[in-house]
Design a protein around this motif. Structure first.
Motif, PDB file in Angstrom:
ATOM      1  N   LYS A 130     -24.483   2.630   8.114  1.00 30.90           N
ATOM      2  CA  LYS A 130     -24.693   1.285   7.584  1.00 30.90           C
ATOM      3  C   LYS A 130     -23.817   1.026   6.354  1.00 30.90           C
ATOM      4  O   LYS A 130     -23.185  -0.025   6.235  1.00 30.90           O
ATOM      5  N   ALA A 131     -23.770   1.989   5.431  1.00 31.19           N
ATOM      6  CA  ALA A 131     -22.969   1.826   4.218  1.00 31.19           C
ATOM      7  C   ALA A 131     -21.477   1.786   4.541  1.00 31.19           C
ATOM      8  O   ALA A 131     -20.726   1.005   3.945  1.00 31.19           O
ATOM      9  N   VAL A 132     -21.035   2.616   5.483  1.00 32.07           N
ATOM     10  CA  VAL A 132     -19.619   2.605   5.896  1.00 32.07           C
ATOM     11  C   VAL A 132     -19.266   1.221   6.429  1.00 32.07           C
ATOM     12  O   VAL A 132     -18.248   0.629   6.051  1.00 32.07           O
ATOM     13  N   GLU A 133     -20.113   0.680   7.299  1.00 28.57           N
ATOM     14  CA  GLU A 133     -19.832  -0.633   7.877  1.00 28.57           C
ATOM     15  C   GLU A 133     -19.837  -1.719   6.803  1.00 28.57           C
ATOM     16  O   GLU A 133     -18.961  -2.598   6.797  1.00 28.57           O
ATOM     17  N   GLN A 134     -20.784  -1.668   5.868  1.00 30.91           N
ATOM     18  CA  GLN A 134     -20.833  -2.667   4.795  1.00 30.91           C
ATOM     19  C   GLN A 134     -19.573  -2.620   3.933  1.00 30.91           C
ATOM     20  O   GLN A 134     -18.983  -3.657   3.625  1.00 30.91           O
ATOM     21  N   GLU A 135     -19.159  -1.426   3.541  1.00 31.39           N
ATOM     22  CA  GLU A 135     -18.005  -1.302   2.655  1.00 31.39           C
ATOM     23  C   GLU A 135     -16.689  -1.588   3.379  1.00 31.39           C
ATOM     24  O   GLU A 135     -15.765  -2.143   2.794  1.00 31.39           O
ATOM     25  N   LEU A 136     -16.602  -1.231   4.657  1.00 35.77           N
ATOM     26  CA  LEU A 136     -15.399  -1.561   5.419  1.00 35.77           C
ATOM     27  C   LEU A 136     -15.307  -3.077   5.615  1.00 35.77           C
ATOM     28  O   LEU A 136     -14.211  -3.646   5.615  1.00 35.77           O
ATOM     29  N   THR A 137     -16.456  -3.738   5.700  1.00 32.94           N
ATOM     30  CA  THR A 137     -16.472  -5.201   5.756  1.00 32.94           C
ATOM     31  C   THR A 137     -15.925  -5.782   4.453  1.00 32.94           C
ATOM     32  O   THR A 137     -15.145  -6.747   4.478  1.00 32.94           O
ATOM     33  N   VAL A 138     -16.307  -5.195   3.329  1.00 36.19           N
ATOM     34  CA  VAL A 138     -15.755  -5.626   2.035  1.00 36.19           C
ATOM     35  C   VAL A 138     -14.237  -5.483   2.044  1.00 36.19           C
ATOM     36  O   VAL A 138     -13.510  -6.413   1.676  1.00 36.19           O
ATOM     37  N   LEU A 139     -13.753  -4.318   2.494  1.00 39.03           N
ATOM     38  CA  LEU A 139     -12.302  -4.092   2.535  1.00 39.03           C
ATOM     39  C   LEU A 139     -11.618  -5.078   3.484  1.00 39.03           C
ATOM     40  O   LEU A 139     -10.539  -5.596   3.182  1.00 39.03           O
ATOM     41  N   PHE A 140     -12.210  -5.322   4.630  1.00 41.22           N
ATOM     42  CA  PHE A 140     -11.627  -6.241   5.608  1.00 41.22           C
ATOM     43  C   PHE A 140     -11.467  -7.636   5.012  1.00 41.22           C
ATOM     44  O   PHE A 140     -10.462  -8.315   5.249  1.00 41.22           O
ATOM     45  N   LYS A 141     -12.436  -8.079   4.233  1.00 43.74           N
ATOM     46  CA  LYS A 141     -12.392  -9.433   3.665  1.00 43.74           C
ATOM     47  C   LYS A 141     -11.477  -9.536   2.449  1.00 43.74           C
ATOM     48  O   LYS A 141     -11.138 -10.648   2.029  1.00 43.74           O
ATOM     49  N   ARG A 142     -11.074  -8.395   1.904  1.00 48.89           N
ATOM     50  CA  ARG A 142     -10.128  -8.394   0.779  1.00 48.89           C
ATOM     51  C   ARG A 142      -8.709  -8.558   1.320  1.00 48.89           C
ATOM     52  O   ARG A 142      -8.469  -8.384   2.512  1.00 48.89           O
ATOM     53  N   GLU A 143      -7.765  -8.793   0.417  1.00 46.80           N
ATOM     54  CA  GLU A 143      -6.383  -9.031   0.846  1.00 46.80           C
ATOM     55  C   GLU A 143      -5.418  -7.944   0.382  1.00 46.80           C
ATOM     56  O   GLU A 143      -4.209  -8.086   0.545  1.00 46.80           O
ATOM     57  N   THR A 147     -14.086   4.553   2.678  1.00 40.68           N
ATOM     58  CA  THR A 147     -15.095   3.729   2.011  1.00 40.68           C
ATOM     59  C   THR A 147     -15.857   4.499   0.945  1.00 40.68           C
ATOM     60  O   THR A 147     -16.559   3.900   0.136  1.00 40.68           O
ATOM     61  N   GLY A 148     -15.762   5.834   0.975  1.00 37.70           N
ATOM     62  CA  GLY A 148     -16.518   6.649   0.036  1.00 37.70           C
ATOM     63  C   GLY A 148     -17.996   6.702   0.376  1.00 37.70           C
ATOM     64  O   GLY A 148     -18.821   7.046  -0.481  1.00 37.70           O
ATOM     65  N   GLU A 149     -18.350   6.371   1.602  1.00 38.39           N
ATOM     66  CA  GLU A 149     -19.747   6.304   2.016  1.00 38.39           C
ATOM     67  C   GLU A 149     -20.039   7.327   3.107  1.00 38.39           C
ATOM     68  O   GLU A 149     -19.127   7.811   3.774  1.00 38.39           O
ATOM     69  N   HIS A 176      -6.751  -2.255   5.697  1.00 43.74           N
ATOM     70  CA  HIS A 176      -7.690  -2.795   6.683  1.00 43.74           C
ATOM     71  C   HIS A 176      -8.103  -4.237   6.393  1.00 43.74           C
ATOM     72  O   HIS A 176      -9.104  -4.717   6.919  1.00 43.74           O
ATOM     73  N   SER A 177      -7.311  -4.930   5.607  1.00 47.45           N
ATOM     74  CA  SER A 177      -7.536  -6.349   5.330  1.00 47.45           C
ATOM     75  C   SER A 177      -7.348  -7.175   6.600  1.00 47.45           C
ATOM     76  O   SER A 177      -6.540  -6.835   7.475  1.00 47.45           O
ATOM     77  N   TYR A 178      -8.053  -8.291   6.640  1.00 43.20           N
ATOM     78  CA  TYR A 178      -7.847  -9.239   7.743  1.00 43.20           C
ATOM     79  C   TYR A 178      -6.391  -9.695   7.815  1.00 43.20           C
ATOM     80  O   TYR A 178      -5.896 -10.061   8.882  1.00 43.20           O
ATOM     81  N   LEU A 179      -5.689  -9.672   6.684  1.00 47.55           N
ATOM     82  CA  LEU A 179      -4.285 -10.102   6.664  1.00 47.55           C
ATOM     83  C   LEU A 179      -3.387  -9.172   7.484  1.00 47.55           C
ATOM     84  O   LEU A 179      -2.314  -9.580   7.922  1.00 47.55           O
ATOM     85  N   ASN A 180      -3.805  -7.927   7.693  1.00 42.01           N
ATOM     86  CA  ASN A 180      -3.042  -6.957   8.468  1.00 42.01           C
ATOM     87  C   ASN A 180      -3.623  -6.750   9.865  1.00 42.01           C
ATOM     88  O   ASN A 180      -3.232  -5.821  10.565  1.00 42.01           O
ATOM     89  N   THR A 181      -4.553  -7.599  10.240  1.00 39.59           N
ATOM     90  CA  THR A 181      -5.272  -7.411  11.494  1.00 39.59           C
ATOM     91  C   THR A 181      -5.052  -8.595  12.426  1.00 39.59           C
ATOM     92  O   THR A 181      -5.099  -9.748  12.000  1.00 39.59           O
ATOM     93  N   PHE A 182      -4.806  -8.265  13.673  1.00 45.34           N
ATOM     94  CA  PHE A 182      -4.696  -9.268  14.732  1.00 45.34           C
ATOM     95  C   PHE A 182      -5.789  -8.972  15.740  1.00 45.34           C
ATOM     96  O   PHE A 182      -6.155  -7.817  15.954  1.00 45.34           O
TER      97      PHE A 182
END
Length: 187
Positions: free
Chosen positions: A38-51, A32-34, A55-61
């Motif tokens: 708190k910043a790590v969690e925020q930026e990983l959330t951004v990555l999760f919501k991307r495609e 995340t570069g953080e 770590h995208s939701y598309l690769n997560t079960f």
């Protein structure tokens, strides 16, 4: 327990992201570069919501019971990992994060288990094994002959679990200069 495994959705981020962080530890800072939690969690959330990244939701079960996320599996193929990691590096550069090299974690002819993590309150109930069995079945459905993962050399209990499921150590591996066993299950 009536646990189902389903494709993650962007709205699962609140439950999934802490489990990814639990599983990968300080690697989350690099990805995340953080530096702050708190910043790590925020930026990983951004990555999760991307495609477009590993770590995208598309690769997560997710393993869920009554819509409560009890565990996660981040899973993708080695060919797609190349572009996903290039996208991650570009994203980090755009936000002026420290320069990062993303280590290759799988061969191109493999499906790869990046992350498996079970929520603290659900550990010891076989959910991790269910997620691994799901990955095995899904890999076969997708027509791949190999499923791989990397396990830290000192994590002997985890290695034994993987061996019981048919994974064998095929070669030494290094991720962020740490020693791992690359393990593969062939079909």
């Amino acid at each position: 327990m009536s646990i189902i495994i389903r494709q993650a959705q962007p709205q699962d981020a609140h439950a999934v992201v802490p489990l990814i962080i639990d599983a990968i530890g300080d690697i989350a800072n690099r990805l995340t570069g953080e530096q702050t939690a708190k910043a790590v969690e925020q930026e990983l959330t951004v990555l999760f919501k991307r495609e477009d990244n590993r770590h995208s939701y598309l690769n997560t079960f997710v393993a869920v019971e009554n819509e409560h996320v009890l565990g996660i599996l981040v899973y993708y193929n080695g060919v797609e990992a190349i572009q996903m990691d290039a996208n991650l590096v570009k994203w980090l550069e755009e936000k002026n994060a420290p320069s990062i090299i993303i280590d290759k974690e799988a061969h191109e002819d493999e499906y790869y288990i990046d992350t498996v993590c079970v929520a603290q309150e659900a550990r010891g109930k076989g959910i991790g094994t269910l997620l691994l069995q799901f990955a095995i079945e899904e890999t076969q459905k997708r027509g791949y002959a190999k499923l791989s993962l990397n396990v830290e050399t000192q994590k002997e209990d985890a290695r034994r679990l993987y061996e019981r499921l048919g994974f064998v150590i095929t070669e030494p591996w290094s991720i962020i200069d740490e020693p791992f066993h690359h393990m593969v299950k062939q079909f």
